[in-house]
Design a protein around this motif. Structure first.
Motif, PDB file in Angstrom:
ATOM      1  N   ALA A   8       6.132  10.360   3.198  1.00 51.25           N
ATOM      2  CA  ALA A   8       6.063   9.709   4.514  1.00 51.25           C
ATOM      3  C   ALA A   8       5.989  10.750   5.621  1.00 51.25           C
ATOM      4  O   ALA A   8       5.221  10.596   6.590  1.00 51.25           O
ATOM      5  N   ILE A   9       6.770  11.828   5.501  1.00 47.48           N
ATOM      6  CA  ILE A   9       6.760  12.885   6.520  1.00 47.48           C
ATOM      7  C   ILE A   9       5.395  13.560   6.584  1.00 47.48           C
ATOM      8  O   ILE A   9       4.828  13.769   7.659  1.00 47.48           O
ATOM      9  N   VAL A  10       4.830  13.890   5.400  1.00 44.72           N
ATOM     10  CA  VAL A  10       3.524  14.560   5.351  1.00 44.72           C
ATOM     11  C   VAL A  10       2.438  13.683   5.977  1.00 44.72           C
ATOM     12  O   VAL A  10       1.629  14.142   6.792  1.00 44.72           O
ATOM     13  N   LEU A  11       2.432  12.415   5.604  1.00 44.08           N
ATOM     14  CA  LEU A  11       1.403  11.504   6.127  1.00 44.08           C
ATOM     15  C   LEU A  11       1.594  11.249   7.612  1.00 44.08           C
ATOM     16  O   LEU A  11       0.614  11.126   8.365  1.00 44.08           O
ATOM     17  N   TYR A  12       2.854  11.165   8.046  1.00 41.22           N
ATOM     18  CA  TYR A  12       3.118  10.971   9.481  1.00 41.22           C
ATOM     19  C   TYR A  12       2.577  12.145  10.287  1.00 41.22           C
ATOM     20  O   TYR A  12       1.917  11.963  11.322  1.00 41.22           O
ATOM     21  N   ASP A  43      -3.852   1.975   7.837  1.00 44.33           N
ATOM     22  CA  ASP A  43      -3.861   1.303   6.535  1.00 44.33           C
ATOM     23  C   ASP A  43      -3.915   2.314   5.391  1.00 44.33           C
ATOM     24  O   ASP A  43      -3.205   2.192   4.384  1.00 44.33           O
ATOM     25  N   LEU A  44      -4.746   3.350   5.549  1.00 43.85           N
ATOM     26  CA  LEU A  44      -4.882   4.369   4.509  1.00 43.85           C
ATOM     27  C   LEU A  44      -3.591   5.158   4.324  1.00 43.85           C
ATOM     28  O   LEU A  44      -3.253   5.568   3.214  1.00 43.85           O
ATOM     29  N   ALA A  45      -2.862   5.365   5.407  1.00 43.67           N
ATOM     30  CA  ALA A  45      -1.615   6.132   5.324  1.00 43.67           C
ATOM     31  C   ALA A  45      -0.496   5.319   4.687  1.00 43.67           C
ATOM     32  O   ALA A  45       0.378   5.877   4.018  1.00 43.67           O
ATOM     33  N   SER A  46      -0.525   4.001   4.875  1.00 42.96           N
ATOM     34  CA  SER A  46       0.578   3.163   4.386  1.00 42.96           C
ATOM     35  C   SER A  46       0.596   3.032   2.869  1.00 42.96           C
ATOM     36  O   SER A  46       1.658   2.903   2.261  1.00 42.96           O
ATOM     37  N   ILE A  47      -0.587   3.088   2.232  1.00 44.60           N
ATOM     38  CA  ILE A  47      -0.649   2.876   0.773  1.00 44.60           C
ATOM     39  C   ILE A  47       0.027   4.012  -0.001  1.00 44.60           C
ATOM     40  O   ILE A  47       0.965   3.771  -0.760  1.00 44.60           O
ATOM     41  N   GLY A  53       2.921   5.890  -7.082  1.00 42.97           N
ATOM     42  CA  GLY A  53       1.959   5.968  -8.181  1.00 42.97           C
ATOM     43  C   GLY A  53       0.574   6.357  -7.718  1.00 42.97           C
ATOM     44  O   GLY A  53      -0.281   6.728  -8.520  1.00 42.97           O
ATOM     45  N   VAL A  54       0.336   6.274  -6.403  1.00 46.29           N
ATOM     46  CA  VAL A  54      -0.959   6.652  -5.828  1.00 46.29           C
ATOM     47  C   VAL A  54      -0.879   8.097  -5.348  1.00 46.29           C
ATOM     48  O   VAL A  54       0.025   8.440  -4.577  1.00 46.29           O
ATOM     49  N   PRO A  55      -1.769   8.979  -5.807  1.00 45.60           N
ATOM     50  CA  PRO A  55      -1.753  10.368  -5.337  1.00 45.60           C
ATOM     51  C   PRO A  55      -1.854  10.440  -3.818  1.00 45.60           C
ATOM     52  O   PRO A  55      -2.621   9.677  -3.207  1.00 45.60           O
ATOM     53  N   ILE A  56      -1.089  11.360  -3.232  1.00 47.64           N
ATOM     54  CA  ILE A  56      -1.077  11.458  -1.763  1.00 47.64           C
ATOM     55  C   ILE A  56      -2.448  11.866  -1.223  1.00 47.64           C
ATOM     56  O   ILE A  56      -2.809  11.539  -0.101  1.00 47.64           O
ATOM     57  N   THR A  57      -3.216  12.566  -2.065  1.00 49.59           N
ATOM     58  CA  THR A  57      -4.567  12.961  -1.638  1.00 49.59           C
ATOM     59  C   THR A  57      -5.482  11.759  -1.431  1.00 49.59           C
ATOM     60  O   THR A  57      -6.465  11.836  -0.694  1.00 49.59           O
ATOM     61  N   ASN A  58      -5.154  10.627  -2.064  1.00 50.91           N
ATOM     62  CA  ASN A  58      -5.941   9.403  -1.880  1.00 50.91           C
ATOM     63  C   ASN A  58      -5.830   8.877  -0.446  1.00 50.91           C
ATOM     64  O   ASN A  58      -6.654   8.063  -0.006  1.00 50.91           O
ATOM     65  N   GLY A  59      -4.804   9.310   0.251  1.00 48.30           N
ATOM     66  CA  GLY A  59      -4.660   8.941   1.653  1.00 48.30           C
ATOM     67  C   GLY A  59      -5.153  10.040   2.567  1.00 48.30           C
ATOM     68  O   GLY A  59      -5.795   9.781   3.589  1.00 48.30           O
ATOM     69  N   ILE A  60      -4.868  11.291   2.203  1.00 48.71           N
ATOM     70  CA  ILE A  60      -5.213  12.420   3.071  1.00 48.71           C
ATOM     71  C   ILE A  60      -6.726  12.579   3.216  1.00 48.71           C
ATOM     72  O   ILE A  60      -7.256  12.719   4.327  1.00 48.71           O
TER      73      ILE A  60
END
Length: 223
Positions: A8-12, A43-47, A53-60
């Motif tokens: 959450a911190i990284v995506l924020y 939306d992309l950051a929330s998933i 189970g979803v790799p963080i790179t899938n949002g980044i």
């Protein structure tokens, strides 16, 4: 739990950086393409933030892709007027010379009540006071009142007010604003002497400002 916290911190931080790079518009002033990108980024950051189970790179990666898309569209907007009109649309006149443009209202799906609401938001309560009302591409309504209804200004009386300039914050929460001191051609020693007149030190001040006429506002921090 700890993994979710750090994700959450990284995506924020990433979303904050991306939104800063997109500019400083208020939400109500976003163009349609900017609003769409903002919603998609959220939306992309929330998933990946909630689903470990979803790799963080899938949002980044998609968020960075949207940032690139935003920058490209912004460049196209600056370079081409035609592209700007296609992407952002064109302003539309809702009231022209005091008369409501019904065709424009229908095209923009604007009701009379919505128009009146927007006018009240501009401190206009009477439709008869409006000369022009323009629906901007951001969705805001710009209002130009009839000449006899506008507030008077010094120019109407052939008066030229003194130049006021802008106020500068010299101290905020005990911290000296050195850039602002430099902008007015002063130094720290000068500031200390001015603040001493208020029986305090710069480090004790909540705020110290100076306006274009050289007048100070100074307030001491509460203990």
């Amino acid at each position: 739990m700890l993994i979710t916290f750090f994700r959450a911190i990284v995506l924020y931080i990433l979303v904050l950086i991306v939104m800063r790079l997109m500019g400083k518009r208020e939400i109500g002033q976003l163009q349609p393409f900017e609003l769409a990108i903002s919603i998609m980024i959220a939306d992309l950051a929330s998933i990946p933030m909630t689903d470990t189970g979803v790799p963080i790179t899938n949002g980044i990666i998609p968020i960075l892709g949207l940032l690139v898309m935003h920058l490209l569209i912004s460049i196209i907007n600056m370079k081409s007027i035609n592209a700007r009109q296609i992407i952002c649309g064109k302003p539309r006149i809702l009231i022209y010379r005091g008369k409501i443009n019904e065709q424009a209202l229908k095209k923009e799906r604007f009701t009379i009540n919505e128009l009146q609401e927007r006018l009240r938001g501009n401190n206009i309560v009477n439709l008869g006071d409006v000369e022009y009302a323009i629906l901007e591409t951001s969705g805001q309504v710009t209002v130009i009142q009839k000449p006899e209804k506008r507030n008077t200004i010094p120019e109407d009386f052939n008066i030229t007010p003194e130049y006021e300039g802008i106020p500068y914050d010299l101290v905020v929460d005990g911290k000296i604003m050195y850039d602002n001191l430099q902008a007015i051609g002063k130094n720290e020693e000068w500031l200390k002497k001015q603040v001493e007149k208020f029986k305090m030190k710069p480090s004790e001040a909540l705020v110290v400002t100076i306006d274009g006429k050289g007048q100070f506002f100074c307030q001491k921090k509460e203990k």
